[in-house]
Write a protein that holds these residues in place. Structure first.
Motif, PDB file in Angstrom:
ATOM      1  N   ASN A  19      -0.619   5.698  -6.996  1.00  0.00           N
ATOM      2  CA  ASN A  19      -1.889   5.125  -8.202  1.00  0.00           C
ATOM      3  C   ASN A  19      -2.947   4.566  -7.081  1.00  0.00           C
ATOM      4  O   ASN A  19      -2.685   3.912  -6.509  1.00  0.00           O
ATOM      5  N   ILE A  54       0.752  -1.297  -0.126  1.00  0.00           N
ATOM      6  CA  ILE A  54      -0.030  -0.229   0.153  1.00  0.00           C
ATOM      7  C   ILE A  54       0.715   1.118  -0.384  1.00  0.00           C
ATOM      8  O   ILE A  54       0.355   2.057  -0.540  1.00  0.00           O
ATOM      9  N   ARG A  75      -6.107  -1.740  -0.721  1.00  0.00           N
ATOM     10  CA  ARG A  75      -6.452  -1.625   0.613  1.00  0.00           C
ATOM     11  C   ARG A  75      -8.050  -2.746   1.144  1.00  0.00           C
ATOM     12  O   ARG A  75      -8.254  -2.762   2.058  1.00  0.00           O
ATOM     13  N   ARG A  90      -3.164   1.125  -4.865  1.00  0.00           N
ATOM     14  CA  ARG A  90      -3.711   1.186  -3.659  1.00  0.00           C
ATOM     15  C   ARG A  90      -5.229   1.180  -3.342  1.00  0.00           C
ATOM     16  O   ARG A  90      -4.724   0.339  -2.057  1.00  0.00           O
ATOM     17  N   THR A  91      -6.314   1.465  -3.844  1.00  0.00           N
ATOM     18  CA  THR A  91      -7.557   1.439  -2.976  1.00  0.00           C
ATOM     19  C   THR A  91      -7.948  -0.143  -3.371  1.00  0.00           C
ATOM     20  O   THR A  91      -8.171  -0.851  -1.901  1.00  0.00           O
ATOM     21  N   LYS A 109       4.207   1.156  -1.115  1.00  0.00           N
ATOM     22  CA  LYS A 109       4.439   1.285  -2.581  1.00  0.00           C
ATOM     23  C   LYS A 109       3.723   2.194  -3.667  1.00  0.00           C
ATOM     24  O   LYS A 109       4.895   2.217  -4.360  1.00  0.00           O
ATOM     25  N   TYR A 110       2.931   1.434  -3.532  1.00  0.00           N
ATOM     26  CA  TYR A 110       1.865   2.307  -4.612  1.00  0.00           C
ATOM     27  C   TYR A 110       0.727   3.064  -4.034  1.00  0.00           C
ATOM     28  O   TYR A 110       0.180   3.423  -4.730  1.00  0.00           O
ATOM     29  N   ARG A 111       1.623   4.130  -3.046  1.00  0.00           N
ATOM     30  CA  ARG A 111       0.454   4.713  -2.541  1.00  0.00           C
ATOM     31  C   ARG A 111       0.537   6.384  -3.652  1.00  0.00           C
ATOM     32  O   ARG A 111      -0.673   7.052  -3.598  1.00  0.00           O
TER      33      ARG A 111
END
Length: 281
Positions: free
Chosen positions: A246, A240, A254, A250-251, A242-244
């Motif tokens: 995008n 999460i 989560r 990220r969603t 690492k891809y914050r």
């Protein structure tokens, strides 16, 4: 014809590994190599491996200490000479025509090919017996295998196709692997190192394909029912972050994190009951 490298990391599952290797015999020719990465295995396991009666000789890589599946697979990639790299687990029986089915899609321009995965419950004594005589092995697999459900949207254009990138049955163009940096070696515990690689291949724009003919069968075992919630959560939190940048990826991560936090990982009462019944026979 494209050359193929099949990479199998293993940790002390000799009976399953040797049946998996036996089932690969029809797939191996001058264009197909099999690489087995022993990741901290006991010496006795490696000694018994050297005594296996196979029609081909697997390439072996031995890590004295367990370094985790991400690093182990990367070592396999380093040794691979194939144009296409197949990732297979040490407890998977491939269906005849497995390699050909994947390659047909790679020849059409797909950089990633997902194969159909099936769950298979087999008694330990049968695992031993089928290694000695594989005559009826594939009939048994066809009759008893249960198709594993993919996440919705494994189609070539689905925005969540990366969520189906499981190293139990997937093949990838070697150049694409190298371009995205192979597996992230942060992952040393269980979970999601394959999902992470799938995300990076997806973000790079690599085309994903799916075949129902490149099947394999997962020999279920006790550790499949362990609730690896803590290890999974650690790795998902890392991803999460690492891809914050995008929002979509990220969603989705989560949502996966929340789902596993509530329901755990790989838990099925019906499957557990079936496994326990077989174990008592």
């Amino acid at each position: 014809m494209k050359k193929v490298s099949i990479i199998i990391p293993t940790y002390n599952k000799l009976m399953r590994l040797r049946l998996a290797l036996k089932a690969l015999e029809p797939e191996v020719d001058e264009n197909v190599e099999v690489i087995v990465v022993f990741d901290g295995c006991d010496k006795v396991v490696i000694d018994h491996f050297h005594k296996l009666n196979l029609s081909y000789k697997p390439i072996e890589i031995i890590n004295e200490h367990n370094i985790g599946r991400a690093k182990a697979r990367n070592k396999g990639i380093e040794a691979a000479k194939g144009d296409v790299v197949f990732f297979l687990d040490d407890d998977r029986i491939v269906k005849p025509g497995y390699v050909k089915a994947h390659l047909e899609l790679h020849e059409k321009g797909y950089g990633v090919v997902l194969g159909q995965r099936n769950q298979l419950f087999m008694k330990e004594s049968d695992i031993v017996n089928y290694y000695e005589d594989t005559t009826d092995l594939f009939d048994y697999c066809e009759q008893n295998g249960e198709i594993e459900k993919y996440v919705f949207g494994h189609g070539a254009t689905s925005p969540i196709r990366w969520m189906n990138f499981f190293t139990g049955n997937v093949s990838v163009d070697r150049k694409e692997l190298l371009d995205v940096g192979c597996f992230d070696e942060f992952f040393t515990k269980w979970g999601h190192e394959d999902l992470d690689l799938g995300i990076r291949l997806y973000l790079k724009g690599v085309h994903f394909g799916y075949t129902t003919r490149g099947n394999n069968y997962h020999l279920m075992h006790e550790s499949n029912f362990d609730n690896k919630r803590e290890q999974s959560a650690l790795n998902l939190r890392y991803m999460i972050g690492k891809y914050r940048k995008n929002f979509f990826v990220r969603t989705m991560l989560r949502l996966l994190y929340m789902k596993q936090s509530v329901f755990g990982v790989r838990i099925s009462r019906d499957q557990m009951a079936k496994f326990e019944m077989l174990s008592q026979e």
